[in-house]
Design a protein around this motif. Structure first.
Motif, mmCIF file in Angstrom:
data_model
loop_
_atom_site.group_PDB
_atom_site.id
_atom_site.type_symbol
_atom_site.label_atom_id
_atom_site.label_comp_id
_atom_site.label_asym_id
_atom_site.label_seq_id
_atom_site.Cartn_x
_atom_site.Cartn_y
_atom_site.Cartn_z
ATOM 1 N N VAL A 33 -5.071 6.009 4.605
ATOM 2 C CA VAL A 33 -3.846 5.503 3.983
ATOM 3 C C VAL A 33 -3.560 6.279 2.704
ATOM 4 O O VAL A 33 -4.474 6.529 1.904
ATOM 5 N N ILE A 34 -2.298 6.644 2.491
ATOM 6 C CA ILE A 34 -1.836 7.097 1.166
ATOM 7 C C ILE A 34 -0.976 5.983 0.604
ATOM 8 O O ILE A 34 0.044 5.609 1.189
ATOM 9 N N SER A 35 -1.412 5.424 -0.525
ATOM 10 C CA SER A 35 -0.718 4.261 -1.092
ATOM 11 C C SER A 35 -0.122 4.613 -2.445
ATOM 12 O O SER A 35 -0.615 5.493 -3.155
ATOM 13 N N PHE A 36 0.948 3.905 -2.781
ATOM 14 C CA PHE A 36 1.636 4.099 -4.057
ATOM 15 C C PHE A 36 1.160 3.046 -5.051
ATOM 16 O O PHE A 36 1.093 1.852 -4.727
ATOM 17 N N ASP A 37 0.818 3.480 -6.246
ATOM 18 C CA ASP A 37 0.473 2.623 -7.394
ATOM 19 C C ASP A 37 -0.901 1.942 -7.314
ATOM 20 O O ASP A 37 -1.570 1.822 -8.330
ATOM 21 N N GLU A 38 -1.314 1.457 -6.141
ATOM 22 C CA GLU A 38 -2.584 0.725 -6.022
ATOM 23 C C GLU A 38 -3.397 1.282 -4.854
ATOM 24 O O GLU A 38 -2.827 1.638 -3.822
ATOM 25 N N PRO A 39 -4.732 1.303 -4.990
ATOM 26 C CA PRO A 39 -5.549 1.736 -3.842
ATOM 27 C C PRO A 39 -5.557 0.683 -2.735
ATOM 28 O O PRO A 39 -5.212 -0.480 -2.964
ATOM 29 N N VAL A 40 -5.934 1.098 -1.534
ATOM 30 C CA VAL A 40 -6.044 0.199 -0.380
ATOM 31 C C VAL A 40 -7.448 0.349 0.199
ATOM 32 O O VAL A 40 -7.816 1.423 0.664
ATOM 33 N N LYS A 41 -8.225 -0.727 0.146
ATOM 34 C CA LYS A 41 -9.575 -0.689 0.697
ATOM 35 C C LYS A 41 -9.676 -1.371 2.052
ATOM 36 O O LYS A 41 -10.690 -1.276 2.734
ATOM 37 N N GLN A 42 -8.612 -2.074 2.446
ATOM 38 C CA GLN A 42 -8.611 -2.796 3.724
ATOM 39 C C GLN A 42 -8.910 -1.832 4.877
ATOM 40 O O GLN A 42 -8.375 -0.730 4.926
ATOM 41 N N TYR A 43 -9.774 -2.270 5.798
ATOM 42 C CA TYR A 43 -10.208 -1.363 6.857
ATOM 43 C C TYR A 43 -9.688 -1.722 8.242
ATOM 44 O O TYR A 43 -9.597 -0.850 9.101
ATOM 45 N N THR A 44 -9.354 -3.005 8.492
ATOM 46 C CA THR A 44 -8.730 -3.359 9.776
ATOM 47 C C THR A 44 -7.223 -3.412 9.551
ATOM 48 O O THR A 44 -6.758 -4.144 8.671
ATOM 49 N N PRO A 45 -6.445 -2.617 10.310
ATOM 50 C CA PRO A 45 -5.015 -2.536 10.014
ATOM 51 C C PRO A 45 -4.256 -3.802 10.391
ATOM 52 O O PRO A 45 -4.657 -4.540 11.293
ATOM 53 N N ASP A 46 -3.157 -4.043 9.687
ATOM 54 C CA ASP A 46 -2.191 -5.091 10.019
ATOM 55 C C ASP A 46 -0.897 -4.418 10.477
ATOM 56 O O ASP A 46 -0.588 -3.312 10.036
ATOM 57 N N PRO A 47 -0.120 -5.104 11.320
ATOM 58 C CA PRO A 47 1.170 -4.516 11.726
ATOM 59 C C PRO A 47 2.156 -4.453 10.560
ATOM 60 O O PRO A 47 2.076 -5.253 9.635
ATOM 61 N N PHE A 48 3.068 -3.492 10.631
ATOM 62 C CA PHE A 48 4.165 -3.390 9.655
ATOM 63 C C PHE A 48 5.370 -4.137 10.208
ATOM 64 O O PHE A 48 5.564 -4.163 11.418
ATOM 65 N N PRO A 49 6.198 -4.770 9.347
ATOM 66 C CA PRO A 49 6.095 -4.776 7.882
ATOM 67 C C PRO A 49 5.003 -5.718 7.379
ATOM 68 O O PRO A 49 4.834 -6.808 7.924
ATOM 69 N N LEU A 50 4.287 -5.249 6.361
ATOM 70 C CA LEU A 50 3.210 -6.054 5.784
ATOM 71 C C LEU A 50 3.793 -7.204 4.982
ATOM 72 O O LEU A 50 4.742 -7.020 4.213
ATOM 73 N N VAL A 51 3.214 -8.392 5.128
ATOM 74 C CA VAL A 51 3.756 -9.552 4.426
ATOM 75 C C VAL A 51 3.588 -9.419 2.914
ATOM 76 O O VAL A 51 4.364 -9.978 2.152
ATOM 77 N N ASP A 52 2.564 -8.652 2.469
ATOM 78 C CA ASP A 52 2.342 -8.571 1.017
ATOM 79 C C ASP A 52 3.151 -7.447 0.368
ATOM 80 O O ASP A 52 3.056 -7.230 -0.838
ATOM 81 N N GLY A 53 3.930 -6.722 1.161
ATOM 82 C CA GLY A 53 4.863 -5.760 0.578
ATOM 83 C C GLY A 53 4.247 -4.525 -0.034
ATOM 84 O O GLY A 53 4.886 -3.851 -0.840
ATOM 85 N N ARG A 54 3.003 -4.161 0.332
ATOM 86 C CA ARG A 54 2.413 -2.937 -0.227
ATOM 87 C C ARG A 54 3.112 -1.705 0.331
ATOM 88 O O ARG A 54 3.188 -1.550 1.551
ATOM 89 N N PRO A 55 3.623 -0.823 -0.551
ATOM 90 C CA PRO A 55 4.243 0.403 -0.031
ATOM 91 C C PRO A 55 3.184 1.463 0.244
ATOM 92 O O PRO A 55 2.451 1.872 -0.646
#
Length: 246
Positions: free
Chosen positions: A52-74
């Motif tokens: 993952v390339i994430s904006f502003d915050e790192p992402v450590k989650q390892y099992t993917p969720d479908p998009f759109p993500l409910v938590d709004g991480r870009p």
């Protein structure tokens, strides 16, 4: 040949290398050119080990969720799954204004989007090189790349797939020997709103193993998206007013 779609990468290209750490990430990367992603401009990205390339915050989650993500991480993901670079492989990244690289990128994007000639002035190249999966008892590795690029007006993301041998880590209910099953990898992008997202076909199904054969630009193993505003590839883009994102 494997990796022929990938732009040059590795320490000899001046790349930084992520730490060997399960669910690890790069340090915060201060972009020398701010990147506009769906109408919002970002100055910081993270290259996360889990694809993952994430904006502003790192992402450590390892099992993917479908998009759109409910938590709004870009973020954008060439291959979001449970990478473990302690078990094998490296994650590299660099920001570049190298003329040869930018010429290649410009030529490719202009070829795919001929109505919007593009001359890249900057790129961020992130490469996952033969990375292993969490819990692996095999020597399988995945090689893929994500490129963020701009001419300061238009913003594009390129995904390149070299060799994909596994889809799932053991903590995502995958098989430790095969790296298959469970919740397979996700590829695409999530803008952070509920409207602008894209799931590459096959995401979170066993078919994602075949992503090296799929494309939206008629180049198997390459996906390209214009991301400053939402564009469905294959549809003529509207003419952007230059003031749109200032």
């Amino acid at each position: 040949p494997t990796g022929s779609l990938l732009y040059p990468y590795g320490p000899h290209q001046g790349d930084e290398t992520n730490p060997k750490l399960d669910d690890g990430t790069s340090e915060a990367i201060a972009l020398s050119v701010p990147f506009t992603f769906y109408g919002k401009t970002y100055q910081t990205v993270f290259v996360n080990n889990n694809g993952v390339i994430s904006f502003d915050e790192p992402v450590k989650q390892y099992t993917p969720d479908p998009f759109p993500l409910v938590d709004g991480r870009p973020f954008v993901t060439p291959f979001w799954a449970d990478v473990d670079n302690v078990l094998g492989g490296d994650i590299f990244y660099r920001q570049s204004t190298d003329p040869a690289l930018l010429e290649d990128i410009s030529q490719h994007i202009t070829q795919y989007f001929p109505k919007s000639p593009f001359t890249a002035t900057w790129a961020l190249v992130a490469t996952w090189d033969h990375v292993a999966y969490y819990g692996s008892t095999s020597d399988k590795g995945n090689t893929f790349q994500a490129v963020l690029t701009t001419d300061s007006k238009m913003f594009y993301i390129i995904f390149n797939y070299g060799n994909i041998q596994w889809t799932t880590g053991a903590a995502s209910d995958g098989d430790a020997e095969t790296g298959l099953g469970g919740t397979p990898a996700h590829a695409g992008f999530n803008s952070g709103d509920d409207t602008n997202f894209y799931n590459i076909p096959g995401s979170q199904t066993d078919a994602i193993i075949n992503i090296t054969t799929t494309s939206n630009v008629k180049v198997p193993g390459r996906w390209v998206f214009r991301v400053d505003d939402f564009q469905v590839t294959g549809v003529d883009p509207p003419q952007l007013n230059n003031n749109c994102w200032l």
